[in-house]
Design a protein around this motif. Structure first.
Motif, PDB file in Angstrom:
ATOM      1  N   LEU A 239       0.827  -1.200   0.000  1.00  0.00           N
ATOM      2  CA  LEU A 239       0.000   0.000   0.000  1.00  0.00           C
ATOM      3  C   LEU A 239       0.870   1.263   0.000  1.00  0.00           C
ATOM      4  O   LEU A 239       0.579   2.223  -0.713  1.00  0.00           O
ATOM      5  CB  LEU A 239      -0.917   0.003   1.223  1.00  0.00           C
ATOM      6  CG  LEU A 239      -2.020   1.039   1.245  1.00  0.00           C
ATOM      7  CD1 LEU A 239      -3.023   0.752   0.150  1.00  0.00           C
ATOM      8  CD2 LEU A 239      -2.711   1.044   2.585  1.00  0.00           C
ATOM      9  N   VAL A 240       1.943   1.249   0.771  1.00  0.00           N
ATOM     10  CA  VAL A 240       2.814   2.426   0.871  1.00  0.00           C
ATOM     11  C   VAL A 240       3.772   2.507  -0.319  1.00  0.00           C
ATOM     12  O   VAL A 240       3.916   3.562  -0.944  1.00  0.00           O
ATOM     13  CB  VAL A 240       3.606   2.404   2.201  1.00  0.00           C
ATOM     14  CG1 VAL A 240       4.628   3.522   2.248  1.00  0.00           C
ATOM     15  CG2 VAL A 240       2.642   2.503   3.373  1.00  0.00           C
ATOM     16  N   ASN A 241       4.430   1.384  -0.656  1.00  0.00           N
ATOM     17  CA  ASN A 241       5.468   1.398  -1.697  1.00  0.00           C
ATOM     18  C   ASN A 241       4.965   1.015  -3.078  1.00  0.00           C
ATOM     19  O   ASN A 241       5.676   1.213  -4.055  1.00  0.00           O
ATOM     20  CB  ASN A 241       6.611   0.453  -1.306  1.00  0.00           C
ATOM     21  CG  ASN A 241       7.255   0.854  -0.006  1.00  0.00           C
ATOM     22  OD1 ASN A 241       7.264   2.025   0.352  1.00  0.00           O
ATOM     23  ND2 ASN A 241       7.781  -0.111   0.715  1.00  0.00           N
ATOM     24  N   GLY A 242       3.803   0.411  -3.176  1.00  0.00           N
ATOM     25  CA  GLY A 242       3.294  -0.063  -4.462  1.00  0.00           C
ATOM     26  C   GLY A 242       3.593  -1.533  -4.653  1.00  0.00           C
ATOM     27  O   GLY A 242       4.474  -2.099  -4.011  1.00  0.00           O
ATOM     28  N   LYS A 243       2.833  -2.164  -5.552  1.00  0.00           N
ATOM     29  CA  LYS A 243       3.049  -3.580  -5.857  1.00  0.00           C
ATOM     30  C   LYS A 243       4.308  -3.733  -6.710  1.00  0.00           C
ATOM     31  O   LYS A 243       4.815  -2.751  -7.255  1.00  0.00           O
ATOM     32  CB  LYS A 243       1.829  -4.137  -6.586  1.00  0.00           C
ATOM     33  CG  LYS A 243       0.626  -4.292  -5.680  1.00  0.00           C
ATOM     34  CD  LYS A 243      -0.359  -5.276  -6.277  1.00  0.00           C
ATOM     35  CE  LYS A 243      -1.518  -5.453  -5.344  1.00  0.00           C
ATOM     36  NZ  LYS A 243      -1.660  -6.771  -4.839  1.00  0.00           N
ATOM     37  N   PRO A 244       4.827  -4.954  -6.841  1.00  0.00           N
ATOM     38  CA  PRO A 244       6.044  -5.142  -7.646  1.00  0.00           C
ATOM     39  C   PRO A 244       5.910  -4.661  -9.096  1.00  0.00           C
ATOM     40  O   PRO A 244       6.891  -4.252  -9.707  1.00  0.00           O
ATOM     41  CB  PRO A 244       6.266  -6.660  -7.603  1.00  0.00           C
ATOM     42  CG  PRO A 244       5.603  -7.103  -6.351  1.00  0.00           C
ATOM     43  CD  PRO A 244       4.434  -6.181  -6.161  1.00  0.00           C
ATOM     44  N   ASP A 245       4.698  -4.685  -9.644  1.00  0.00           N
ATOM     45  CA  ASP A 245       4.516  -4.221 -11.027  1.00  0.00           C
ATOM     46  C   ASP A 245       4.368  -2.701 -11.112  1.00  0.00           C
ATOM     47  O   ASP A 245       4.153  -2.149 -12.190  1.00  0.00           O
ATOM     48  CB  ASP A 245       3.322  -4.902 -11.685  1.00  0.00           C
ATOM     49  CG  ASP A 245       1.998  -4.603 -11.003  1.00  0.00           C
ATOM     50  OD1 ASP A 245       1.984  -3.863 -10.011  1.00  0.00           O
ATOM     51  OD2 ASP A 245       0.963  -5.116 -11.474  1.00  0.00           O
ATOM     52  N   GLY A 246       4.471  -2.019  -9.962  1.00  0.00           N
ATOM     53  CA  GLY A 246       4.445  -0.563  -9.958  1.00  0.00           C
ATOM     54  C   GLY A 246       3.086   0.063  -9.691  1.00  0.00           C
ATOM     55  O   GLY A 246       2.982   1.276  -9.599  1.00  0.00           O
ATOM     56  N   THR A 247       2.031  -0.737  -9.553  1.00  0.00           N
ATOM     57  CA  THR A 247       0.703  -0.167  -9.323  1.00  0.00           C
ATOM     58  C   THR A 247       0.536   0.212  -7.860  1.00  0.00           C
ATOM     59  O   THR A 247       0.988  -0.496  -6.966  1.00  0.00           O
ATOM     60  CB  THR A 247      -0.409  -1.154  -9.717  1.00  0.00           C
ATOM     61  OG1 THR A 247      -0.246  -2.364  -8.952  1.00  0.00           O
ATOM     62  CG2 THR A 247      -0.354  -1.479 -11.186  1.00  0.00           C
ATOM     63  N   LYS A 248      -0.079   1.350  -7.641  1.00  0.00           N
ATOM     64  CA  LYS A 248      -0.393   1.840  -6.304  1.00  0.00           C
ATOM     65  C   LYS A 248      -1.860   2.226  -6.281  1.00  0.00           C
ATOM     66  O   LYS A 248      -2.371   2.748  -7.269  1.00  0.00           O
ATOM     67  CB  LYS A 248       0.440   3.087  -5.987  1.00  0.00           C
ATOM     68  CG  LYS A 248       1.664   2.844  -5.174  1.00  0.00           C
ATOM     69  CD  LYS A 248       2.363   4.137  -4.894  1.00  0.00           C
ATOM     70  CE  LYS A 248       2.426   4.352  -3.405  1.00  0.00           C
ATOM     71  NZ  LYS A 248       3.275   5.471  -3.048  1.00  0.00           N
TER      72      LYS A 248
END
Length: 161
Positions: A43-52
């Motif tokens: 939630l804070v840094n984003g998922k590994p694929d870059g989605t937030k």
């Protein structure tokens, strides 16, 4: 083109357009009801694929309740607590009755709306438990029911030896 083929073509085109509209409306409805799952770190840094997630997005968040972070409002059912995994923590606010299994250090899943990048306003909180958990009433009933069975098995084994 003869009238018969023209009629068939219009019928087939109408079916294809109708089917396309139906599938499009179904996908739109499913997209509105989809809640994506995030850990506090994602939630804070984003998922590994870059989605937030965006502010206002419905989501689910899961993690462990941080010890000492539960704050209850004495005048209402409003409660806030921090949830963390291995990284940063996220604050969850909830207005309602928490599950019986809820406590600090316990795993939870909260479903709600992202208010800001590190705060979720939950409308449902679920407490997780391990697979060995058994409600006290069931444990007492099992103990009462199975204790005589184990005793009778021991008696049978003792008498055959």
């Amino acid at each position: 083109m003869n009238p018969r083929r023209k009629k068939r073509l219009t019928l087939v085109l109408a079916l294809v357009v109708g089917l396309g509209a139906t599938v499009g409306l179904m996908l739109y409805a499913l997209n509105q009801n989809m809640d994506l799952f995030y850990t506090p770190t994602e939630l804070v840094n984003g998922k590994p694929d870059g989605t937030k997630p965006e502010v206002g997005q419905r989501l689910r968040i899961g993690g462990m309740v941080v010890a000492g972070s539960v704050n209850r409002d004495p005048q209402s059912l409003q409660v806030s607590f921090d949830v963390a995994d291995i990284g940063p923590s996220v604050t969850v606010t909830y207005d309602g009755i928490l599950p019986d299994l809820f406590r600090e250090g316990q795993g939870i899943v909260a479903q709600g709306v992202l208010v800001n990048p590190t705060t979720v306003e939950a409308h449902e909180v679920l407490a997780k438990h391990d697979e060995e958990y058994m409600p006290p009433e069931v444990a007492a009933a099992m103990e009462k029911t199975h204790a005589p069975l184990e005793y009778s098995k021991e008696q049978k084994q003792g008498s055959t030896q």
